[in-house]
Write an enzyme that holds these catalytic residues in place. Sequence first.
Site, mmCIF file in Angstrom:
data_model
loop_
_atom_site.group_PDB
_atom_site.id
_atom_site.type_symbol
_atom_site.label_atom_id
_atom_site.label_comp_id
_atom_site.label_asym_id
_atom_site.label_seq_id
_atom_site.Cartn_x
_atom_site.Cartn_y
_atom_site.Cartn_z
ATOM 1 N N PRO A 7 -4.761 -12.129 -4.519
ATOM 2 C CA PRO A 7 -5.360 -13.855 -4.805
ATOM 3 C C PRO A 7 -5.279 -14.732 -4.408
ATOM 4 C CG PRO A 7 -4.252 -12.783 -6.865
ATOM 5 C CD PRO A 7 -3.580 -12.096 -6.031
ATOM 6 N N VAL A 8 -6.760 -15.396 -4.168
ATOM 7 C CA VAL A 8 -5.900 -16.529 -3.120
ATOM 8 C C VAL A 8 -6.058 -17.393 -3.638
ATOM 9 C CG1 VAL A 8 -7.245 -17.482 -1.214
ATOM 10 C CG2 VAL A 8 -7.219 -14.819 -0.666
ATOM 11 N N GLY A 9 -5.862 -18.401 -3.703
ATOM 12 C CA GLY A 9 -5.935 -19.674 -4.111
ATOM 13 C C GLY A 9 -4.917 -19.501 -5.958
ATOM 14 N N GLY A 28 -2.162 -19.651 -6.848
ATOM 15 C CA GLY A 28 -0.736 -19.913 -6.790
ATOM 16 C C GLY A 28 0.914 -18.955 -6.781
ATOM 17 N N GLY A 49 1.001 -17.709 -3.489
ATOM 18 C CA GLY A 49 1.363 -18.225 -2.511
ATOM 19 C C GLY A 49 0.715 -17.266 -1.045
ATOM 20 N N SER A 88 -1.277 -18.304 1.041
ATOM 21 C CA SER A 88 -1.217 -18.699 1.953
ATOM 22 C C SER A 88 -0.370 -18.319 3.190
ATOM 23 C CB SER A 88 -1.245 -20.076 1.802
ATOM 24 O OG SER A 88 -1.828 -20.781 1.289
ATOM 25 N N ALA A 89 1.223 -19.053 2.442
ATOM 26 C CA ALA A 89 2.255 -18.465 3.254
ATOM 27 C C ALA A 89 2.212 -16.784 3.563
ATOM 28 C CB ALA A 89 3.412 -18.659 2.406
ATOM 29 N N ALA A 90 2.028 -16.209 2.356
ATOM 30 C CA ALA A 90 2.242 -14.792 2.521
ATOM 31 C C ALA A 90 1.660 -14.145 4.386
ATOM 32 C CB ALA A 90 2.006 -14.261 1.245
ATOM 33 N N ASP A 144 7.206 -22.031 -0.232
ATOM 34 C CA ASP A 144 6.628 -20.649 -0.506
ATOM 35 C C ASP A 144 6.620 -19.827 0.951
ATOM 36 O OD1 ASP A 144 5.246 -21.619 -2.634
ATOM 37 O OD2 ASP A 144 3.389 -20.783 -1.981
#
Length: 325
Positions: free
Chosen positions: A107-109, A111, A113, A115-117, A158
Amino acid sequence: MLVSAPGKIILFGEHSVVYGKGAIASAIDLRTYTDGKLLNEKIIKIHANDLKIPGLSISFSEEEVFLGTDYGKAGFVVSYVKSAIERIFTEYGSRKGFEISIKSDIPVGAGLGSSAAVVVPTLKLLSELLEMKLKNEEIARMGKEVEFEVQGSSSGIDPAVSALGGGLYFKKGKIERFSAPNLPLIVGYTGEKGSTKILLEKVKMLKEEYPGIVNDIMDAMGEIAEKGKKILGENGDLNELGALMNINNGLLEAIGVSTKELSELVFASRISGALGAKITGAGGGGCMYALAPNKQREVETAIKIAGGIPIRTKTTDEGVRIEHE
Ligand code: MEV
């Protein structure tokens, strides 16, 4: 070529890590997949299907990199991809056309990770397609640079977890990787994202007001992270880890980073049989996680009834990997 990379969870030591104590994060088995190929034309195509926010699946296709359109949280992810592509082109020394499809379990946003993923497998995929063959450590470093550019700051934890996998012990900017056992976890997502910046400020103010008390709390959280690392590296005793999670959560409550929703998910998990349950990440929303080896279904149901979104996962040793050429 298909490449994938994991999300992460902070097991112990959020907030106290900011004050020089150790923290432990681990890769989890929720992954993001980037599938791509080089194109003859000088064009970049990104298809970001299934970037998931639980309960909501955003689909869009045929997006160009240089698009400023706002797709909410998914659009935010595209800015990471754009920066990752630019970073690779700088390192490569020229530009090439290519096409990427991104799919994510994370799930985006929340916590975890996400974005890093997205950044890490994108960097790896392009590095392979362009025959740069960057090492995973270099991917982690570039991932930190991308986060820096997009977010304005990054500890680098991350992208390091996503690139290298396993457990990472993090202290004063130094990272030590260790092999973590597969812990069966249920993440409970409140559906809201806390602002890390605001929570960090809140804790800082509390520390200024009550330095003696808050310093002692930070020391205790640091000690928990050290003990947790030892257990994970030795016998992986789940009862002990659960007890440490519960103490750590009490300390996070004490410094004011919990919310009613988070606390309800924590208690619902414990009542339904979790060995331990605690907030993960900055708090103020976001996620908690429960360690519930024999009560997975019960804890999932309890989290749902308490208003959260359960996500079943486990810690994993695998970082970024090529699924197939
Ligand atoms: C946020 O995921 C973890 C914090 O400790 C902030 C940080 O380490 O940068 C709250």
